[in-house]
Enzyme design. Structure first.
Site: not given
Ligand code: AMP
Length: 546
Positions: A243, A245, A250, A265, A413
């Protein structure tokens, strides 16, 4: 009612042993010995987090304020010992050297906890005086060891080796509740205090009540870093999904009927700062109740992503919201679905959660995503992500459940790493395993106009134990002075530092601060005159936010 002294003494006992089993036994015996209404505050105080993660309050007392209050209470100037390992220890050594004796009623756990709450609640004009008075009232009644622990709590340096993990471990070992039930409850509740209270006073049933609840944020699932698509494919067997980033904030979106709450987050409620996102969620989400997750980014007129720095001027900011909506438009991209209409999807594989998200998202876009079978496909997707102005990609295991709070290998990530050459100008004595080593490095860049070195960040990350051992005497030989646990040194050791991004800093005179700095190498080939300048950092920050 139980004394605060017993908690401070427990801290001393825990700091004196590294044995995990002993930690568990000591913590268990202690938590069983206190009153039920003391369990949650005591558990939080033990791990050095006064308020639960989902609670936005902070005590917010600087080291300078703490020293000022102590000096008022004791009536003389603090002298800092060279051998103190942290702020709490330094305070204790100073008080002991002056044969400090407390006055007034001995402190109880709830006295201390409620005073911390009053300090956190004090805002606006006159709050500084009020905070000082409250803190002073605690110190006046505190014995040396209690003053040490109050200082540790306030300065956020508990350093007795009790992490959230070890407290949970103690609950597992001291009850007959299955470990998975306790861990899961902690991930969902985001408050070890509530978990300890439920486990010890209500057992399994109490913990089960701490399930997913719309309106109560749960800890987000986290990702480990990888350097290349190839590495991601070795860690998660293909087919895996990539996906984009997005470099934003968040968001956990909680919807119950027409009521929407947005959590950060760190589980703070930031709904008021992003009204258009709350409205979008309210009108678009195709479920009565839902918990969805995504990333909110700042966008320009063409819809292209703007840097994190810009977005930060909106997230959590409750003043001038309307004007800010015009100035910094934002866009939400969803990437996960945790709950909808009575059904939890935490155990559901990623692939099915994504499909469910597609059914629920309405007009809200999902992040660009592609299932890949080869590294070549992955590299193309990564290039596309960067060309579109994004940070990199996330790789996710299509078969994995959603594990709140865990930084596992199911999410990876991949993003670029920047480095700068900086000089170490001060360092803090370490604690625990790092006791006796100068382990937290204060980093400076050179100011072109003044020729001085200006602080731009701190890090205890990146050095091996061996490197830290050899660095300590090198730094100490250059000592200029010591303030609390911090040794100021002649700036000589140049290091290469990686970081995630550069932020505006109100507290450093340089005006800039590195986020997530870590040392990647020593640069003996460079002199302090050759390091990066504050002006370069500022320019990088402007470019990021331009
Ligand atoms: P980092 O903050 O560097 O540890 O990277 C993890 C963060 O990336 C998450 O907490 C999200 O805020 C953000 N993020 C951006 N895009 C995604 C995505 N597609 N899936 C999950 N997290 C994402």
């Amino acid at each position: 009612m139980s004394s605060f002294l017993a908690l401070a003494n427990l801290g001393e006992q825990l700091a004196a042993t590294k044995k995990k089993l002993e930690h568990s036994a000591l913590i268990g015996a202690y938590l069983y010995s206190i009153a039920p209404n003391e369990i949650a505050p005591a558990a939080r105080l033990l791990i050095g987090r006064i308020f639960p993660e989902s609670d936005p309050r902070i005590v917010n007392i600087s080291g300078a304020a703490l020293s000022r209050v102590l000096e008022q209470v004791v009536g003389m100037e603090i002298e800092w010992s060279d051998s103190a390992v942290d702020f709490g220890d330094a305070v204790a050594q100073w008080l002991a050297a002056h044969s400090w004796t407390p006055t007034g009623e001995p402190l109880e756990i709830l006295d201390v906890y409620h005073t911390f709450e009053q300090i956190a609640d004090a805002t606006g004009s006159g709050s500084r005086k009020l905070k000082d008075e409250r803190l002073g009232s605690l110190f006046r009644r505190a014995s040396v060891v209690e003053a040490k622990y109050i200082t540790k709590q306030v300065s956020g340096e508990m350093r007795v080796g009790v992490s959230e993990g070890s407290l949970i471990e103690a609950l597992v070992r001291n009850t007959d509740i299955p470990a998975a039930t306790i861990r899961r409850a902690n991930q969902l509740a985001g408050d070890v205090g509530a978990v300890a209270f439920a486990a010890l006073t209500q057992g399994q049933e109490g913990l089960q009540a701490l399930t997913l609840q719309v309106g109560r944020p749960l800890k987000p699932m986290l990702a480990q870093s990888v350097e290349t698509i190839g590495e991601a494919m070795e860690t998660i067997a293909p087919p895996l999904v990539l996906e984009y980033k997005l470099d934003g904030a968040r968001l956990q979106v909680h919807k119950r009927d027409d009521d929407v709450k947005l959590f950060s987050r760190h589980l703070s409620d930031i709904t008021a700062s992003l009204p258009e996102i709350a409205e979008l969620a309210r009108t678009q989400i195709r479920a009565r109740d839902a918990i969805l997750e995504g990333e909110v980014i700042a966008i320009d007129a063409t819809g292209r992503s703007r840097p994190f720095q810009i977005l930060m001027r909106r997230v959590g900011r409750e003043r001038d919201v309307q004007a800010m909506q015009q100035e910094i438009p934002v866009q939400l991209y969803l990437f996960d679905c945790l709950y909808a209409d009575g059904e939890s999807f935490l155990e559901t594989p990623n692939r099915a959660r994504w499909e469910k998200l597609g059914e629920l998202a309405g007009e809200i876009p999902r992040v660009p995503r592609r299932v890949i079978e080869s590294a070549a496909e992955g590299d193309t997707f990564l290039r596309d992500a960067r060309a579109a102005g994004h940070e990199g990609v996330m790789a996710k295991n299509l078969a994995s459940p959603y594990t709140p709070g865990e930084r596992g290998k199911q999410w990876l990530k991949l993003k670029p790493v920047h480095t700068l050459d900086l000089v170490i100008f001060a360092s803090d004595w370490g604690y625990g395993r790092r006791h006796g080593w100068l382990s937290n490095q204060h980093l400076a860049a050179r100011d072109e106009t003044t020729g001085e070195y200006a602080e731009v960040g701190k890090t205890f990350k990146g050095l091996t134990d061996e490197e830290m051992k050899t660095l300590t005497p090198r730094l100490y030989a250059n000592k200029i002075r010591q303030v609390g646990p911090t040794v100021y040194v002649k700036p000589e050791v140049v290091v290469q530092v990686a970081f995630n991004n550069i932020q505006r800093s109100p507290s450093y005179p340089s005006g800039v601060a590195l986020r997530h700095a870590r040392i990647v190498a020593f640069r003996p080939d460079k002199t302090p005159q050759e390091i990066d300048t504050v002006q370069t950092l500022r320019a990088m920050m402007e470019r990021e936010s331009g």
